[in-house]
Write an enzyme that holds these catalytic residues in place. Structure first.
Site, mmCIF file in Angstrom:
data_model
loop_
_atom_site.group_PDB
_atom_site.id
_atom_site.type_symbol
_atom_site.label_atom_id
_atom_site.label_comp_id
_atom_site.label_asym_id
_atom_site.label_seq_id
_atom_site.Cartn_x
_atom_site.Cartn_y
_atom_site.Cartn_z
ATOM 1 N N SER A 1 40.857 32.414 49.391
ATOM 2 C CA SER A 1 40.399 32.541 50.773
ATOM 3 C C SER A 1 39.273 31.566 51.054
ATOM 4 O O SER A 1 38.470 31.244 50.167
ATOM 5 C CB SER A 1 39.908 33.977 51.014
ATOM 6 O OG SER A 1 39.156 34.075 52.202
ATOM 7 N N TYR B 1 34.178 40.775 49.318
ATOM 8 C CA TYR B 1 35.557 40.275 49.311
ATOM 9 C C TYR B 1 35.600 38.821 48.857
ATOM 10 O O TYR B 1 36.355 38.451 47.951
ATOM 11 C CB TYR B 1 36.176 40.414 50.700
ATOM 12 C CG TYR B 1 37.455 39.640 50.861
ATOM 13 C CD1 TYR B 1 38.613 40.028 50.191
ATOM 14 C CD2 TYR B 1 37.513 38.511 51.678
ATOM 15 C CE1 TYR B 1 39.791 39.312 50.322
ATOM 16 C CE2 TYR B 1 38.682 37.787 51.824
ATOM 17 C CZ TYR B 1 39.818 38.188 51.148
ATOM 18 O OH TYR B 1 40.975 37.473 51.273
ATOM 19 N N LYS C 1 37.180 37.007 45.287
ATOM 20 C CA LYS C 1 38.107 35.875 45.233
ATOM 21 C C LYS C 1 37.545 34.743 44.379
ATOM 22 O O LYS C 1 38.271 34.110 43.596
ATOM 23 C CB LYS C 1 38.391 35.372 46.649
ATOM 24 C CG LYS C 1 39.242 36.297 47.491
ATOM 25 C CD LYS C 1 40.665 36.377 46.959
ATOM 26 C CE LYS C 1 41.579 37.142 47.891
ATOM 27 N NZ LYS C 1 42.969 37.247 47.384
#
Length: 332
Positions: free
Chosen positions: A124, A148, A152
């Site tokens: 991402s 988040y 990643k």
């Protein structure tokens, strides 16, 4: 070639399954259906006229993954399974690290044990954090601002370390920006449970009457109209990028590439595009900025263009049209 697709019933995973099947690959979907619907896979088969294999289970179950890889003689993995809400990741960090990081470690252990060393990882653009310059290229400083994004980045670092330790691994890390839209058939698209995290599904819900109005979080950013600017990319273009990356992994390597259009659109520009395409009026309310939101965020996709011979093809109007087609036919 048989490809195991973790999270294959999800939004990006299902569109990638379509592209894989249409490119002639055999597809094995692994999904626990916590945030997806099994019927999506039937729809993927309807679109492509081909059959895929379904394996219900959790990506954190190494024994299960080993069995699936061996049973279907998989040659490669596309890894989409994971959690993706920025807000939820702040509230439940352990849950996010467990699913996104531990789950990937279990997957990589299973792959190593059965000698499958080819993986395309769904990363991402959140790994970049606050921009030091725009557009973002792959050499930009990595400083994710939320759990988040950090989950990643941890997985990215693990993959890079694996390749440094064993050059026989074939790895592609794809950082995509804001996937939107739906398959042009209207059979598959984004159907998030609860309140959507992204702008386009919220706009579509307002247009369909499911939601009274759109909340715009801040109109005083230093942008051309005061609202946040993001790089929106059609989900079909993202899916095609994954197939291009898989083909590029014929030789051992570790690639890290942006998948974006290279064009930033403001919230107001997306609203106007959606209204123009659909004929629907989108009521909205301006609210204060949310903590942590960034004014502008868009990609430099040059490396993906040069290395994969890939560019985003679909326009913002096509993104809006396909999203509305999906919303009108399926989401109530």
């Amino acid at each position: 070639m048989a490809v195991m697709v973790t999270g294959g019933a999800g939004y990006i995973g299902s569109h990638t399954c379509v592209e894989l099947l249409e490119a002639g690959y055999d597809v094995v979907v692994v999904d626990n259906f916590d945030n997806s619907h099994p019927d999506v896979l039937r729809r993927v088969e309807e679109i492509t006229g081909r059959t895929l294999f379904r394996e219900a289970g959790d990506v954190r179950d190494r024994t299960f993954l080993e069995q699936v890889l061996k049973r279907h003689k998989c040659d490669a993995v596309m890894h989409f399974a994971g959690l993706k809400s920025v807000a939820e990741s702040t509230e439940k960090p352990l849950h996010y690290y467990d699913c996104n990081v531990v789950g990937t470690i279990r997957l990589l252990e299973a792959m190593r044990s059965v000698d499958v060393k080819k993986i395309v990882f769904s990363s991402s653009a959140t790994v970049y954090g606050e921009p030091e310059q725009l557009p973002f290229n792959e050499d930009h400083r990595l400083a994710p601002a939320n759990t988040y994004g950090r989950s990643k980045l941890v997985v990215e670092d693990i993959l890079r370390d694996i390749h440094r330790g064993n050059k026989n691994w074939h790895i592609a890390i794809l950082r995509y920006f804001n996937p939107v839209g739906a398959h042009e058939s209207g059979l598959i698209g984004e159907d998030p449970k609860g309140i959507p995290n992204n702008l386009m599904p919220l706009i579509a819900q307002v247009a369909s009457g499911k939601r009274e109005k759109l909340m715009i979080w801040g109109s005083d950013y230093p942008t051309r109209d005061g609202t946040g600017v993001r790089d929106y990319i059609h989900v079909e273009d993202v899916a095609k990028g994954h197939v291009r990356a898989l083909k590029k992994l014929a030789e051992p390597q570790c690639l890290t590439l942006n998948l974006g259009s290279g064009q930033g659109y403001s919230v107001f520009e997306v609203i106007r595009a959606f209204e123009t395409v659909t004929g629907q009026i989108i009521p909205y309310e301006i609210a204060e900025r949310r903590a942590g939101d960034i004014a502008e965020y868009y990609a430099d996709p040059t490396q993906a263009n040069e290395i994969l011979n890939w560019t985003a093809q679909k326009t913002l109007s096509e993104m809006c049209q396909d999203m509305w087609n999906w919303q009108s036919k399926n989401v109530v």
